[in-house]
Design a protein around this motif. Sequence first.
Motif, short mmCIF file in Angstrom:
data_model
loop_
_atom_site.label_atom_id
_atom_site.label_comp_id
_atom_site.label_asym_id
_atom_site.label_seq_id
_atom_site.Cartn_x
_atom_site.Cartn_y
_atom_site.Cartn_z
N PHE A 33 0.83 -1.20 0.00
CA PHE A 33 0.00 0.00 0.00
C PHE A 33 0.87 1.25 0.00
CE2 PHE A 33 -2.33 3.41 2.06
CZ PHE A 33 -3.58 3.37 1.43
N ASP A 34 1.85 1.30 0.91
CA ASP A 34 2.73 2.47 1.00
C ASP A 34 3.49 2.70 -0.30
OD1 ASP A 34 1.90 2.84 3.59
OD2 ASP A 34 3.64 1.85 4.49
N LEU A 35 3.92 1.62 -0.92
CA LEU A 35 4.66 1.72 -2.19
C LEU A 35 3.78 2.28 -3.29
CD1 LEU A 35 7.13 1.20 -3.95
CD2 LEU A 35 6.44 -1.21 -4.10
N LEU A 36 2.55 1.77 -3.40
CA LEU A 36 1.64 2.26 -4.42
C LEU A 36 1.30 3.74 -4.20
CD1 LEU A 36 -0.09 1.66 -6.90
CD2 LEU A 36 -1.92 0.91 -5.36
N VAL A 37 1.07 4.11 -2.95
CA VAL A 37 0.78 5.52 -2.64
C VAL A 37 1.96 6.41 -3.04
CG1 VAL A 37 0.47 7.19 -0.75
CG2 VAL A 37 -0.88 5.08 -0.79
N PHE A 38 3.17 5.98 -2.69
CA PHE A 38 4.36 6.78 -3.02
C PHE A 38 4.50 6.97 -4.52
CE2 PHE A 38 8.99 7.04 -3.85
CZ PHE A 38 9.23 8.26 -3.23
N LEU A 39 4.31 5.90 -5.28
CA LEU A 39 4.43 5.99 -6.73
C LEU A 39 3.35 6.90 -7.34
CD1 LEU A 39 5.21 2.24 -7.56
CD2 LEU A 39 6.82 4.15 -7.68
N CYS A 40 2.12 6.77 -6.83
CA CYS A 40 1.03 7.58 -7.37
C CYS A 40 1.14 9.05 -6.96
CB CYS A 40 -0.31 7.01 -6.93
SG CYS A 40 -0.75 5.43 -7.71
N GLN A 41 1.63 9.30 -5.75
CA GLN A 41 1.82 10.68 -5.32
C GLN A 41 2.92 11.37 -6.12
OE1 GLN A 41 2.45 10.13 -1.08
NE2 GLN A 41 0.38 10.82 -0.60
N ASN A 42 3.81 10.57 -6.70
CA ASN A 42 4.91 11.11 -7.50
C ASN A 42 4.79 10.72 -8.96
OD1 ASN A 42 7.01 12.27 -5.39
ND2 ASN A 42 6.21 10.37 -4.53
N LYS A 43 3.54 10.62 -9.43
CA LYS A 43 3.32 10.18 -10.81
C LYS A 43 3.97 11.15 -11.79
CE LYS A 43 -1.33 12.21 -11.05
NZ LYS A 43 -2.76 11.89 -11.25
N ASN A 44 4.39 10.56 -12.90
CA ASN A 44 5.12 11.28 -13.96
C ASN A 44 6.53 11.67 -13.54
OD1 ASN A 44 2.85 11.20 -15.75
ND2 ASN A 44 1.97 12.93 -14.63
N GLN A 45 6.97 11.17 -12.39
CA GLN A 45 8.35 11.37 -11.96
C GLN A 45 8.99 10.00 -11.73
OE1 GLN A 45 8.90 14.26 -8.72
NE2 GLN A 45 6.74 14.78 -8.93
#
Length: 223
Positions: free
Chosen positions: A156-168
């Motif tokens: 969950f934390d990994l998915l949130v981190f990736l989505c919060q930093n999308k396009n980066q």
Amino acid sequence: MQKILIIEDEKGISEFLTEGLSEENYTVETAFDGLSGLQKILQNTYDIILMDWMLPGLQGIDVTKKTRNAGIQTPIIFLTAKDTVQDTILGLRSGANDYLKKPFSFEELLERIKVQLRNTTDEQPEILSHKDIKINLKKRECSVNNIKLHLTQKEFDLLVFLCQNKNQVCTRDDILNKVWNIHFEYDSGVIDVYINSLRKKIKAANHQNIIETIRGVGYIVKD
């Protein structure tokens, strides 16, 4: 009901705050040293954290730094007898949101808490969305095409981190630092395991892969 964590080694103060905040309809949990407080922060979700500066095991400053390094942005209010300008600046620079000097009035503390909770509500949406993926940050739930995903805490934390930093591009070091709170040389192969698991669970919900590999660097989620 909003949830507050109190990290305070003086049990008299902790009990006083617990009783008062419970009467104000907050759910309260407590920890009496820095290490157990940090463990609770990393394993649970809170709306606000009240933290003493001088704690056994791990100082409040260090707990705050590790909390922020883990990517957790829960508002933190320091409760401390330290009263110099330099102390205040140090506390805020460590990642705290507010600073209340002991002794303080309970009414003032309540107002400080309300301000931080308002700020959190204004600045951070409860739902994080990406295409057909919906992530409820407060409930720590995730669904794809309205199909609930059963994710581990780190997934969950990994998915949130990736989505919060999308396009980066999120480098392996970024992910280790923010998701695993690891700041030393470490076998990043563990990230691949979690990425593969996430991809399988998302695919099982009839959704295309959203996590792209940037070979030799890390991963990215694109719009």
